[in-house]
Design an enzyme around this catalytic site. Structure first.
Site, PDB file in Angstrom:
ATOM      1  N   PRO A  73       0.818  -1.227   0.000  1.00  0.00           N
ATOM      2  CA  PRO A  73       0.000   0.000   0.000  1.00  0.00           C
ATOM      3  C   PRO A  73       0.843   1.264   0.000  1.00  0.00           C
ATOM      4  O   PRO A  73       1.807   1.393   0.763  1.00  0.00           O
ATOM      5  CB  PRO A  73      -0.810  -0.143   1.296  1.00  0.00           C
ATOM      6  CG  PRO A  73      -0.939  -1.619   1.489  1.00  0.00           C
ATOM      7  CD  PRO A  73       0.372  -2.190   1.023  1.00  0.00           C
ATOM      8  N   CYS A  74       0.443   2.205  -0.851  1.00  0.00           N
ATOM      9  CA  CYS A  74       1.219   3.433  -1.049  1.00  0.00           C
ATOM     10  C   CYS A  74       0.870   4.590  -0.123  1.00  0.00           C
ATOM     11  O   CYS A  74       1.729   5.446   0.143  1.00  0.00           O
ATOM     12  CB  CYS A  74       1.059   3.899  -2.494  1.00  0.00           C
ATOM     13  SG  CYS A  74       1.675   2.718  -3.719  1.00  0.00           S
ATOM     14  N   PRO A  75      -0.379   4.710   0.391  1.00  0.00           N
ATOM     15  CA  PRO A  75      -0.742   5.891   1.174  1.00  0.00           C
ATOM     16  C   PRO A  75       0.210   6.256   2.311  1.00  0.00           C
ATOM     17  O   PRO A  75       0.403   7.455   2.572  1.00  0.00           O
ATOM     18  CB  PRO A  75      -2.142   5.528   1.689  1.00  0.00           C
ATOM     19  CG  PRO A  75      -2.715   4.660   0.624  1.00  0.00           C
ATOM     20  CD  PRO A  75      -1.543   3.821   0.164  1.00  0.00           C
ATOM     21  N   PHE A  77       3.261   6.485   2.387  1.00  0.00           N
ATOM     22  CA  PHE A  77       4.452   7.183   1.904  1.00  0.00           C
ATOM     23  C   PHE A  77       4.151   8.179   0.783  1.00  0.00           C
ATOM     24  O   PHE A  77       5.060   8.798   0.254  1.00  0.00           O
ATOM     25  CB  PHE A  77       5.477   6.153   1.417  1.00  0.00           C
ATOM     26  CG  PHE A  77       5.753   5.079   2.428  1.00  0.00           C
ATOM     27  CD1 PHE A  77       6.609   5.316   3.489  1.00  0.00           C
ATOM     28  CD2 PHE A  77       5.133   3.841   2.341  1.00  0.00           C
ATOM     29  CE1 PHE A  77       6.861   4.346   4.444  1.00  0.00           C
ATOM     30  CE2 PHE A  77       5.374   2.852   3.293  1.00  0.00           C
ATOM     31  CZ  PHE A  77       6.237   3.105   4.347  1.00  0.00           C
TER      32      PHE A  77
END
Length: 316
Positions: A73-75, A77
């Site tokens: 998951p990217c959120p 960073f």
């Protein structure tokens, strides 16, 4: 001898397609989203899809596979979020490290947003590297842009690769570049498929690559191509980014067209035969959150070369 992989957070199959093209056989693909799991099963019935929360997944039965891969998951960073990093409940790097401990693969490949490479996360990247080192891996990060792999989109992505020391010596990042087509070149046939007379003119003006495609949050309403600044960039290409269309424009259409899910999928590097299961909103989110297959393939091929070179040396 075939190489095997286990994929974390497999999504709709962007990375999985890339790994497959690079010669990896999937031992399993772990994904929590039901629509994405349906997409994987529909397109590749032979794949073992585990519909489960990754934090509850036990990797011990997969010990010894060649590659542990995933787009985490990217959120935590992302510059578009609060950049809470390790404090974000969605951060799955601890889970990935646990699975690496349980599985002890020969190689690890993890994709994330470029934000993870910012100075604010330097200490956390060192923590990850130290944890991998304690397991006998050497690791490094590299920033790539999907456009350098023929994907018509400005999509920077950070990739972490870790290999056992003897394999790491043989690993090289992909360096070759492939020119990406413009949005107009990529989508003209799809934009004109219902007979819209303006498709040729539109394609000639959509003469650049696309901005980064976004997947959107499940807390968000319907699908669109991003916040105000992103929509302005799409408008420069003659695209209405406020929503996603069900079909291409019909004859007599005036104004800026919206993209369909299939059009966005092509901008992400998916083959046209890959079908996304679910209504428009979950289908678009699967596409928008994907790792472009050509980028995954390029990096995975270099990992495969390193692993196979080591096998050949041992065999010799």
């Amino acid at each position: 001898m075939s190489l095997t992989s286990l994929e974390m957070c497999a999504g709709a199959g962007g990375q999985a397609l890339g790994l497959e093209a690079a010669g990896f056989d999937h031992a399993a693909l772990v994904e929590i989203d039901a629509h994405a799991c349906a997409t994987l099963r529909h397109n590749r019935p032979r794949w073992t899809v585990v519909e489960q929360d990754l934090e509850r997944f036990d990797g011990r039965s997969y010990r010894g596979i060649d590659l542990l891969a995933g787009g985490l998951p990217c959120p935590p960073f992302s510059v578009a979020g609060k950049q809470l990093g390790k404090l974000d409940a969605r951060n799955l790097f601890p889970t990935a490290l646990r699975l690496a401990t349980e599985i002890r693969p020969r190689a690890i490949m993890i994709e994330n947003v470029k934000g993870i490479l910012e100075p604010v996360f330097a200490e956390y990247r060192t923590h990850i590297a130290d944890a991998l080192s304690s397991m006998g891996y050497k690791s490094c990060w590299k920033l790539f842009n999907a456009a350098d792999f023929g994907v018509p989109q400005l999509r920077p992505r950070a990739i972490l690769v870790a290999l056992k020391a003897e394999d790491y010596e043989r690993f090289e990042w992909p360096s070759e570049k492939q020119k990406a087509p413009t949005v107009g070149q990529c989508l003209h046939d799809l934009m004109s498929e219902r007979g819209w007379e303006g498709a040729i003119d539109w394609a000639s003006k959509a003469a650049a690559i696309a901005p980064t495609v976004v997947g959107g949050s499940k807390k968000h309403g319907g699908p669109d191509l991003g916040p105000t600044r992103a929509r302005a960039a799409w408008a420069q290409l003659g695209v209405d980014g406020l929503g996603i269309a069900n079909e291409a424009p019909e004859p007599g259409f005036n104004g800026m067209p919206r993209l369909t899910v299939r059009m966005v999928a092509r901008l992400q590097g998916f083959p046209d035969h890959w079908e996304f299961i679910g209504s428009k909103t979950p289908a678009y989110r699967q596409v928008g959150n994907a790792f472009p297959p050509p980028v995954a393939e390029a990096v995975a091929r270099r990992i495969a070369i390193a692993l196979e070179s080591s096998q050949m040396k041992l065999a010799g």
